[in-house]
Scaffold this active site. Structure first.
Site, PDB file in Angstrom:
ATOM      1  N   ASP A 287       0.765  -1.244   0.039  1.00 19.94           N
ATOM      2  CA  ASP A 287      -0.140   0.115   0.154  1.00 19.94           C
ATOM      3  C   ASP A 287       1.112   1.215   0.065  1.00 19.94           C
ATOM      4  O   ASP A 287       2.053   1.037   0.379  1.00 19.94           O
ATOM      5  CB  ASP A 287      -0.889  -0.107   1.215  1.00 19.94           C
ATOM      6  CG  ASP A 287      -2.169   0.884   0.844  1.00 19.94           C
ATOM      7  OD1 ASP A 287      -2.151   1.639   0.028  1.00 19.94           O
ATOM      8  OD2 ASP A 287      -3.219   0.955   1.615  1.00 19.94           O
TER       9      ASP A 287
HETATM   10  C1  NOJ Z   1      -3.821   4.077  -0.103  1.00 23.65           C
HETATM   11  C2  NOJ Z   1      -5.050   3.236  -0.159  1.00 23.65           C
HETATM   12  O1  NOJ Z   1      -4.936   2.600   1.290  1.00 23.65           O
HETATM   13  C3  NOJ Z   1      -5.274   2.085  -1.056  1.00 23.65           C
HETATM   14  O2  NOJ Z   1      -6.443   1.221  -0.895  1.00 23.65           O
HETATM   15  C4  NOJ Z   1      -5.145   2.891  -2.344  1.00 23.65           C
HETATM   16  O3  NOJ Z   1      -5.294   1.649  -3.592  1.00 23.65           O
HETATM   17  C5  NOJ Z   1      -3.798   3.504  -2.450  1.00 23.65           C
HETATM   18  N1  NOJ Z   1      -3.714   4.653  -1.433  1.00 23.65           N
HETATM   19  C6  NOJ Z   1      -3.488   4.189  -3.724  1.00 23.65           C
HETATM   20  O4  NOJ Z   1      -4.305   5.254  -3.896  1.00 23.65           O
END
Ligand code: NOJ
Length: 746
Positions: A287
């Site tokens: 993430d």
């Molecule tokens: C953080 C989020 O937790 C995740 O779900 C997302 O895909 C990413 N950022 C990218 O934006």
């Protein structure tokens, strides 16, 4: 030396030819092609493939904050970009990638969570439809539009089970139930990936956040998770397994630590379970920044250690931490990360690039004409309206106030959502320049629906988070002059979502006071609640005659709500999460254990598992939702009272539409294992069917149950079933079921 150089040069030539599509390479398997590329790669180029950056891209050109991103792409140091969309932009960066030595194309990833150009209801709302065909279609359309805009990869579906509505990210998932969540995970993956990677209208799916992110302590985003392995295996992992089985190309790990180990550096999750037991062949992306965040967790000393722990644990691609690009080469040289770990990660990433067809044509998603065609696809808007109306839950309808007559003389349309546009889209959606004409407000939807002679009066009443009552007088005046009040209230689009945890999930601001003020006029009132999570609105629930839960419904919200209000669509949605009476009950979920001192009702409090000051029951239970008609369930009949291993059981009810409208009932099957070697939930959803019935019609609804439906993780974490008595329950919600008991023996 010279010979080696010559071999490399020839290989490179062949590879370049292959990329240009001029050689026989297609005849080789993808694995062979991956290997042939891998052989040519330097360590730095391999690490580049494991590196993902954010685009920081403006419509007018690149505005990357650290200006050398393009240079890094040119030097083969970037494998993927996120947040770069549009044929123009993706083409520009892909052209730069093709200037790199090996010309390995970039992957473009994007959070296409509930639509791209056409915004669909938020995932939690779609889950309320319990309609797998519609949910799959919604994902299909999102993929069609996104892929036409150069996107290869969506960071969806989010398949985190969530039992805590304080957690803002409940809006992104399918709610609290493992069975429903698994079905939806499959539908969404299948929808996104269409007829398979390699078709230009397919985007790679990404099951996230692996794992247990939804169980963050206290519902606070990014918080720790501590749970038994049984809970993990039984409740939280199955939707991920369903996504993997459906062919999800990628997984994303999560921000949380799980039992003390950050998910990003978690070997049990990524190596043992996902890539080991489940034999997952795709790749895992971290993430955003979660590799580097292991330093904050206190799990890694620095970025060097974080890169080592994450890569060794099976995180193949680093999203925006820059830990891999800065440290992996050194780690390999020092023997802390072995070459096979790098090769495995790169192989997985390259494989997906091959499967997407990007090596054959890196620009196959860069077709201006296709992008234009998908920009205004009216079929997509029709499907969106259909999905939206299927997602609306009828919570209350006293005296059959709904549906309303299209000939109603005067309608007062009141509330901060009455004319709302972008708030209908919800979190994780995109704003487009023509939103003011494209998004349908409630006001517009109703106006289109009613008779030409119907008079409509508007008053805002208050803003979403207002503390002022200044607009109340105008709203009361409007109400007094109307035959019926439509009061549209709820949460602003950024009140649920990532980093949007709330300790209070009551209606924001003075909105419930507005409900009271309008109710006091004595006029019939229909309350519409738009939100990204279960909210608490007890006064409203106890007083007003009609309530529709309208979530965040997307582009055609107003049309869909009008379809339901005026009876062109008879609601059949059912809640995918329990709605609490008070925050103090959270976490509250239907499939809890019985405990040693279960309370039989809310008066049964004396040394019972109860609250002295609060009910133990939710305001609205999981699986609940009304229709304009009514359904009557017969008792459950079983094909046998005692059966053996290997045999199947059929459980049936006679379902009658006992009201005056044709309607669809979502019939739910629950099972309880009455005695187990470990305690079992009071009920678990094991099946459901959407059954259409004309007024007065009766149908037999049957479920075939096998011993697979009885399995659980025992004390040794072995997945099996045990002989004994099982309660088979069928009904229209988790709280209203008919029961029968079967004895099932090995
Ligand atoms: C953080 C989020 O937790 C995740 O779900 C997302 O895909 C990413 N950022 C990218 O934006």
């Amino acid at each position: 030396m010279m010979k080696r150089f010559l071999v490399q040069a020839v290989c490179l030539l062949i590879f370049i030819c292959c990329n240009a599509g001029v050689c026989f390479s297609q005849k080789r398997t993808i694995d062979q092609r991956v290997d042939s590329v891998l052989k040519l790669m330097t360590l730095d180029e391999k690490i580049g493939q494991m590196n993902q950056y954010n685009g920081d891209w403006a419509a007018t050109g690149p505005i990357t904050k650290d200006g050398d991103k393009q240079e890094q792409i040119r030097n083969g140091k970037v494998g993927s970009m996120l947040n770069v969309t549009g044929v123009d932009h993706t083409r520009t960066l892909q052209e730069i990638a093709l200037q790199s030595r090996l010309k390995i194309p970039l992957l473009f990833g994007q959070d296409v969570i509930h639509g791209y150009r056409t915004i669909f209801p938020i995932p939690l709302a779609e889950a309320a439809s319990w309609d797998m065909v519609a949910i799959q279609q919604s994902a299909r359309i999102a993929a069609t539009e996104a892929s036409a805009a150069g996107v290869h990869w969506t960071f969806a579906p989010m398949v985190d089970i969530a039992r805590d509505p304080r957690w803002g990210r409940v809006m992104e998932g399918a709610g609290e139930d493992t069975y429903l969540g698994s079905m939806i995970a499959k539908a969404r993956v299948t929808g996104f990936q269409g007829n398979g990677l390699g078709n230009t209208d397919a985007v790679m799916a990404c099951a996230k956040h692996f794992a247990a992110y939804g169980a963050a302590v206290g519902g606070r985003d990014y918080n720790s998770v501590d749970m038994s392995l049984r809970q993990l295996y039984e409740i939280y992992l199955p939707p991920f397994k369903a996504a993997a089985d459906a062919g999800a190309a990628t997984f994303m790990n999560s921000f949380n630590d799980l039992n003390g180990v950050p998910a990003t550096g978690n070997k049990l999750l990524q190596r043992t379970i996902l890539k080991g037991q489940w034999n997952f062949k795709g790749f895992v992306v971290s993430d955003w920044g979660s590799v580097g965040e292991m330093i904050n967790h206190g799990f890694s000393k620095d970025n060097y250690e974080a890169a080592m722990q994450a890569s060794n644990a099976g995180s193949d691609m680093d999203m925006e931490s820059r830990s891999y690009i800065q440290n992996l080469a050194k780690l390999v040289k020092e023997g802390k990360v072995k070459m096979p770990v790098i090769d495995d990660a790169v192989r997985r990433i390259l494989k997906k690039k091959f499967e997407m067809g990007l090596f054959d044509d890196p620009f196959r998603f860069c077709n201006e004409q296709r992008e234009k065609q998908q920009w205004n696809n009216t079929q997509h808007l029709i499907a969106e309206r259909d999905m939206a109306k299927k997602s609306i839950v009828l919570l209350k309808n006293d005296n059959k106030l709904l549906p309303l007559s299209k000939q109603t003389k005067t309608i007062a349309c009141i509330g901060p959502f009455a004319k709302a546009k972008s708030d209908n889209l919800g979190f994780w959606s995109y704003d487009w320049p023509d939103d003011s004409t494209r998004i349908v407000s409630l006001w517009e939807g109703v106006q289109k629906k009613v008779d030409a002679n119907t008079k409509m009066i508007y008053a805002k009443g208050c803003g979403i988070a207002d503390t002022s009552h200044a607009g109340f007088a105008e709203a009361i005046e409007a109400a007094k002059n109307a035959d019926v009040i439509l009061l549209s209230i709820g949460e602003a689009r950024d009140m649920s979502g990532e980093a949007k945890s709330r300790s209070s999930i009551q209606l924001p601001g003075v909105q419930e006071e507005l409900v009271k003020a309008l109710y006091a006029t004595g006029k019939p009132i229909v309350v519409l609640i738009s939100a990204g999570r279960p909210l608490i609105f007890n006064w409203t629930a106890d007083h007003v005659p009609a309530i529709l839960y309208t979530w965040w419904l997307g582009t055609k919200a107003g049309d869909a709500i009008a379809d339901v209000l005026f009876g062109d669509h008879n609601p059949s949605a059912k809640l995918p999460m329990s709605f609490p009476i008070a925050e103090g009950q959270i976490p509250i979920y239907y499939n809890h254990y019985n405990t040693g001192r279960p309370a039989m009702n809310d008066s049964d409090k004396f040394y019972r598992s109860a609250y002295t000051d609060l009910s133990i029951y939710p305001k609205y239970p999981f699986g609940f939702g009304l229709s304009y008609t009514s359904f009557t369930y017969s008792d459950v009949s079983l094909s046998a009272g005692t059966i053996k291993a290997g045999q199947k059981l059929t459980a049936s009810v006679r379902l009658t539409n006992s009201g005056n409208y044709a309607g669809t009932e979502t019939v739910q099957l629950y099972i309880r294992d009455l005695v187990g070697s470990v305690v079992r939930p009071v009920k678990e959803l094991k099946g459901f069917q959407k059954v259409e019935l004309a007024a007065g019609e009766t149908k037999t609804v049957s479920f075939v149950i096998t011993t697979d439906d009885l399995k659980f993780y025992n004390d040794d974490l072995k997945y099996d079933w045990e002989s004994g008595d099982f309660e088979i329950m069928i009904g229209g919600s988790s709280a209203e079921v008919k029961k029968a008991t079967v004895n099932w023996n090995k």
